[in-house]
Design a protein around this motif. Structure first.
Motif, PDB file in Angstrom:
ATOM      1  N   SER A 157       0.844  -1.062   0.051  1.00  0.00           N
ATOM      2  CA  SER A 157       0.082   0.032   0.072  1.00  0.00           C
ATOM      3  C   SER A 157       0.708   1.308  -0.058  1.00  0.00           C
ATOM      4  CB  SER A 157      -1.023   0.083   1.379  1.00  0.00           C
ATOM      5  OG  SER A 157      -1.249  -1.301   1.765  1.00  0.00           O
ATOM      6  N   ILE A 158       1.741   1.236   0.847  1.00  0.00           N
ATOM      7  CA  ILE A 158       2.725   2.686   1.065  1.00  0.00           C
ATOM      8  C   ILE A 158       3.629   2.815  -0.240  1.00  0.00           C
ATOM      9  CG2 ILE A 158       4.540   3.652   2.489  1.00  0.00           C
ATOM     10  CD1 ILE A 158       3.304   1.794   4.772  1.00  0.00           C
ATOM     11  N   MET A 159       4.048   1.730  -0.743  1.00  0.00           N
ATOM     12  CA  MET A 159       5.109   1.807  -1.801  1.00  0.00           C
ATOM     13  C   MET A 159       4.342   2.075  -2.920  1.00  0.00           C
ATOM     14  SD  MET A 159       7.965   2.074  -0.452  1.00  0.00           S
ATOM     15  CE  MET A 159       8.873   2.683  -2.061  1.00  0.00           C
ATOM     16  N   ALA A 160       3.251   1.595  -3.225  1.00  0.00           N
ATOM     17  CA  ALA A 160       2.347   1.891  -4.206  1.00  0.00           C
ATOM     18  C   ALA A 160       1.827   3.209  -4.360  1.00  0.00           C
ATOM     19  CB  ALA A 160       0.984   0.786  -4.492  1.00  0.00           C
ATOM     20  N   GLN A 161       1.438   3.728  -3.100  1.00  0.00           N
ATOM     21  CA  GLN A 161       0.714   5.136  -2.927  1.00  0.00           C
ATOM     22  C   GLN A 161       1.841   6.202  -3.102  1.00  0.00           C
ATOM     23  OE1 GLN A 161      -2.090   5.193   0.328  1.00  0.00           O
ATOM     24  NE2 GLN A 161      -2.608   3.162  -0.401  1.00  0.00           N
ATOM     25  N   TYR A 162       3.245   5.740  -2.751  1.00  0.00           N
ATOM     26  CA  TYR A 162       4.156   6.810  -3.082  1.00  0.00           C
ATOM     27  C   TYR A 162       4.360   6.994  -4.571  1.00  0.00           C
ATOM     28  CZ  TYR A 162       8.725   8.236  -3.783  1.00  0.00           C
ATOM     29  OH  TYR A 162       9.864   9.088  -4.469  1.00  0.00           O
ATOM     30  N   TYR A 163       4.271   5.931  -5.368  1.00  0.00           N
ATOM     31  CA  TYR A 163       4.655   5.885  -6.801  1.00  0.00           C
ATOM     32  C   TYR A 163       3.044   6.547  -7.602  1.00  0.00           C
ATOM     33  CZ  TYR A 163       9.179   3.693  -6.577  1.00  0.00           C
ATOM     34  OH  TYR A 163      10.257   3.496  -6.407  1.00  0.00           O
ATOM     35  N   CYS A 164       2.035   6.087  -6.937  1.00  0.00           N
ATOM     36  CA  CYS A 164       0.882   6.264  -7.972  1.00  0.00           C
ATOM     37  C   CYS A 164      -0.404   6.716  -7.211  1.00  0.00           C
ATOM     38  CB  CYS A 164       0.412   5.246  -8.556  1.00  0.00           C
ATOM     39  SG  CYS A 164       1.675   4.100  -9.841  1.00  0.00           S
ATOM     40  N   ARG A 189      -6.990   1.240 -11.697  1.00  0.00           N
ATOM     41  CA  ARG A 189      -6.320   2.119 -12.482  1.00  0.00           C
ATOM     42  C   ARG A 189      -5.133   2.767 -11.563  1.00  0.00           C
ATOM     43  NH1 ARG A 189      -8.457   4.434 -16.514  1.00  0.00           N
ATOM     44  NH2 ARG A 189     -10.489   4.633 -15.706  1.00  0.00           N
ATOM     45  N   LEU A 190      -3.897   2.794 -12.059  1.00  0.00           N
ATOM     46  CA  LEU A 190      -2.672   3.302 -11.223  1.00  0.00           C
ATOM     47  C   LEU A 190      -1.951   4.401 -12.327  1.00  0.00           C
ATOM     48  CD1 LEU A 190      -2.367  -0.109 -11.103  1.00  0.00           C
ATOM     49  CD2 LEU A 190      -1.011   0.896  -9.249  1.00  0.00           C
ATOM     50  N   ILE A 191      -2.144   5.437 -11.732  1.00  0.00           N
ATOM     51  CA  ILE A 191      -1.576   6.933 -12.391  1.00  0.00           C
ATOM     52  C   ILE A 191      -0.348   7.247 -11.666  1.00  0.00           C
ATOM     53  CG2 ILE A 191      -1.969   9.018 -13.646  1.00  0.00           C
ATOM     54  CD1 ILE A 191      -4.994   8.175 -13.396  1.00  0.00           C
ATOM     55  N   PRO A 192       1.039   6.967 -12.441  1.00  0.00           N
ATOM     56  CA  PRO A 192       2.015   7.531 -11.580  1.00  0.00           C
ATOM     57  C   PRO A 192       2.090   8.905 -11.146  1.00  0.00           C
ATOM     58  CG  PRO A 192       2.664   6.104 -13.505  1.00  0.00           C
ATOM     59  CD  PRO A 192       1.024   6.595 -13.710  1.00  0.00           C
ATOM     60  N   LYS A 193       2.439   9.410 -10.174  1.00  0.00           N
ATOM     61  CA  LYS A 193       2.256  10.922  -9.585  1.00  0.00           C
ATOM     62  C   LYS A 193       3.443  11.397 -10.390  1.00  0.00           C
ATOM     63  CE  LYS A 193       0.465   9.659  -4.831  1.00  0.00           C
ATOM     64  NZ  LYS A 193       0.717   9.632  -3.521  1.00  0.00           N
ATOM     65  N   LYS A 194       3.319  12.588 -10.706  1.00  0.00           N
ATOM     66  CA  LYS A 194       4.408  13.520 -11.073  1.00  0.00           C
ATOM     67  C   LYS A 194       5.334  13.849 -10.080  1.00  0.00           C
ATOM     68  CE  LYS A 194       2.563  14.556 -15.185  1.00  0.00           C
ATOM     69  NZ  LYS A 194       2.312  13.439 -15.548  1.00  0.00           N
ATOM     70  N   ALA A 195       6.691  14.114 -10.352  1.00  0.00           N
ATOM     71  CA  ALA A 195       7.598  14.469  -9.241  1.00  0.00           C
ATOM     72  C   ALA A 195       7.431  15.267  -8.283  1.00  0.00           C
ATOM     73  CB  ALA A 195       9.016  14.624  -9.748  1.00  0.00           C
ATOM     74  N   HIS A 196       6.809  16.582  -8.713  1.00  0.00           N
ATOM     75  CA  HIS A 196       6.225  17.597  -7.734  1.00  0.00           C
ATOM     76  C   HIS A 196       4.893  17.032  -6.840  1.00  0.00           C
ATOM     77  CE1 HIS A 196       3.466  18.389 -10.966  1.00  0.00           C
ATOM     78  NE2 HIS A 196       2.509  18.617  -9.804  1.00  0.00           N
ATOM     79  N   ALA A 197       4.568  16.150  -7.161  1.00  0.00           N
ATOM     80  CA  ALA A 197       3.342  15.643  -6.269  1.00  0.00           C
ATOM     81  C   ALA A 197       3.716  14.629  -5.350  1.00  0.00           C
ATOM     82  CB  ALA A 197       2.136  14.904  -7.252  1.00  0.00           C
ATOM     83  N   ARG A 198       5.303  14.412  -5.305  1.00  0.00           N
ATOM     84  CA  ARG A 198       5.618  13.473  -4.217  1.00  0.00           C
ATOM     85  C   ARG A 198       6.401  13.828  -3.354  1.00  0.00           C
ATOM     86  NH1 ARG A 198       8.164   8.938  -8.414  1.00  0.00           N
ATOM     87  NH2 ARG A 198       6.236   8.539  -9.491  1.00  0.00           N
ATOM     88  N   TYR A 199       6.505  13.530  -1.940  1.00  0.00           N
ATOM     89  CA  TYR A 199       7.471  13.776  -1.146  1.00  0.00           C
ATOM     90  C   TYR A 199       8.853  13.699  -1.571  1.00  0.00           C
ATOM     91  CZ  TYR A 199       9.489  14.916   3.414  1.00  0.00           C
ATOM     92  OH  TYR A 199       9.888  15.528   4.791  1.00  0.00           O
ATOM     93  N   PRO A 200       9.874  14.394  -1.389  1.00  0.00           N
ATOM     94  CA  PRO A 200      11.056  14.568  -2.067  1.00  0.00           C
ATOM     95  C   PRO A 200      12.038  13.356  -1.014  1.00  0.00           C
ATOM     96  CG  PRO A 200      10.776  16.563  -1.050  1.00  0.00           C
ATOM     97  CD  PRO A 200       9.644  15.950  -1.018  1.00  0.00           C
ATOM     98  N   ILE A 201      11.864  12.307  -1.221  1.00  0.00           N
ATOM     99  CA  ILE A 201      12.612  11.294  -0.536  1.00  0.00           C
ATOM    100  C   ILE A 201      13.255  10.162  -1.518  1.00  0.00           C
ATOM    101  CG2 ILE A 201      10.605   9.985   0.083  1.00  0.00           C
ATOM    102  CD1 ILE A 201      13.495  10.232   2.257  1.00  0.00           C
ATOM    103  N   ASP A 202      14.345   9.747  -1.261  1.00  0.00           N
ATOM    104  CA  ASP A 202      14.689   8.740  -2.092  1.00  0.00           C
ATOM    105  C   ASP A 202      13.966   7.448  -1.769  1.00  0.00           C
ATOM    106  OD1 ASP A 202      16.440   6.633  -2.869  1.00  0.00           O
ATOM    107  OD2 ASP A 202      18.181   7.212  -2.113  1.00  0.00           O
ATOM    108  N   PRO A 203      13.331   6.831  -2.638  1.00  0.00           N
ATOM    109  CA  PRO A 203      12.429   5.528  -2.997  1.00  0.00           C
ATOM    110  C   PRO A 203      13.162   4.493  -2.308  1.00  0.00           C
ATOM    111  CG  PRO A 203      12.944   6.298  -5.092  1.00  0.00           C
ATOM    112  CD  PRO A 203      13.435   7.355  -4.261  1.00  0.00           C
TER     113      PRO A 203
END
Ligand code: SAM
Length: 260
Positions: A157-164, A189-203
């Motif tokens: 859940s966490i990793m998928a929601q980090y990416y999408c 449906r999974l839509i990858p988040k744009k970089a600016h919509a993500r917390y800036p952390i090394d995945p």
């Protein structure tokens, strides 16, 4: 589906036979001839034939020799079909996007036995994917969409929601397949988040923190994350050390991973 073909369990071969479900999936995908469209595991083409109507230059990825032979036999009619005879877990989606010169739309009724490694493989190509529409085991879709404080909430859940951004679209009963799987399925449906919509952390850091935390999900945070963060660091983030990993949001995990 061909009567001569014996479905192979090791390839998760449960073929879709319900036309209503097939139509519903195609309407969710809304394929067009502008899409860099890729189908994972076409089988005998329950979805493929309808995708080909919208996008004749469809790419398919199939591991099964017999099915690949079947698709080679179809290329007289479908001259623009691209067949990749390959294990999808080894596919370099970046080079496929480079060839297509646009972000990919990836779809499929996925082999359930490899769904987690496949999702993680796809997340590593998030920057070249426009969207994904998949049939998965219902439990996996529920885990993808799960929120904190629930039993289904965890690493996936966490990793998928980090990416999408993830949307559960509808459930599909096992009677829609031949052979019928033991489980209920669901479309998401999974839509990858744009970089600016993500917390800036090394995945990689985030993934390691989440992996460690959920190895012992019933332990309190300081015990679950022993060796990675201290109790003082946990408190410094405003988190109660009595909390367990399943109580933390994606953002909490990003904050914790930042300290590592
Ligand atoms: N799309 C078809 C349908 O809906 O009837 C078949 C879906 S079936 C659940 C999964 C498909 O994925 C099969 O065609 C199977 O051979 C293929 N497959 C299984 N493992 C694979 C892998 N590692 N790489 C590529 N294809 C795979």
């Amino acid at each position: 589906m061909s009567d001569k073909h014996h479905p192979k369990k090791r390839f998760g071969q449960n073929f879709l036979i319900d036309e209503t479900v097939i139509h519903r999936i195609i309407s969710c995908i809304q394929p067009t001839n502008q899409d860099a469209l890729i189908e994972i595991g076409p089988g005998f083409g329950a979805l493929t034939h309808k995708l080909l109507i919208a996008q004749p230059a469809l790419s398919i990825i199939e591991i099964d020799n017999d099915l690949v032979k079947f698709w080679h036999g179809q290329t007289k009619t479908h001259t623009q079909l691209h067949i990749h005879h390959q294990d999808v877990l080894t596919v370099d989606f970046k080079s496929l996007a480079t060839i297509a010169a646009k972000p990919l739309r990836i779809v499929g009724n996925l082999p359930y036995n490899i769904s987690s490694p496949l999702l993680f493989h796809l997340f590593s190509f998030d920057d070249v994917i426009h969207d994904m529409c998949f049939m998965l085991q219902k439990e996996v879709v529920d885990r993808l969409c799960a929120t904190p404080n629930s039993k289904t909430y965890g690493r996936l859940s966490i990793m998928a929601q980090y990416y999408c951004d993830i949307y559960k679209l509808f459930e599909v009963p096992n009677t829609a397949f031949k052979p019928a799987p033991a489980v209920t399925s669901a479309i998401c449906r999974l839509i990858p988040k744009k970089a600016h919509a993500r917390y800036p952390i090394d995945p990689v850091k985030l993934a390691e923190c989440v992996r460690l935390a959920f190895t012992m999900r019933r332990k309190t945070l300081p015990n679950a994350l022993k060796g990675l963060v201290t109790v003082e660091q946990i408190i410094s983030l405003g988190l109660d050390p009595k909390l367990r990993p399943e109580n933390l949001s994606l953002l909490d995990f990003c904050h914790l991973a930042e300290l590592t």
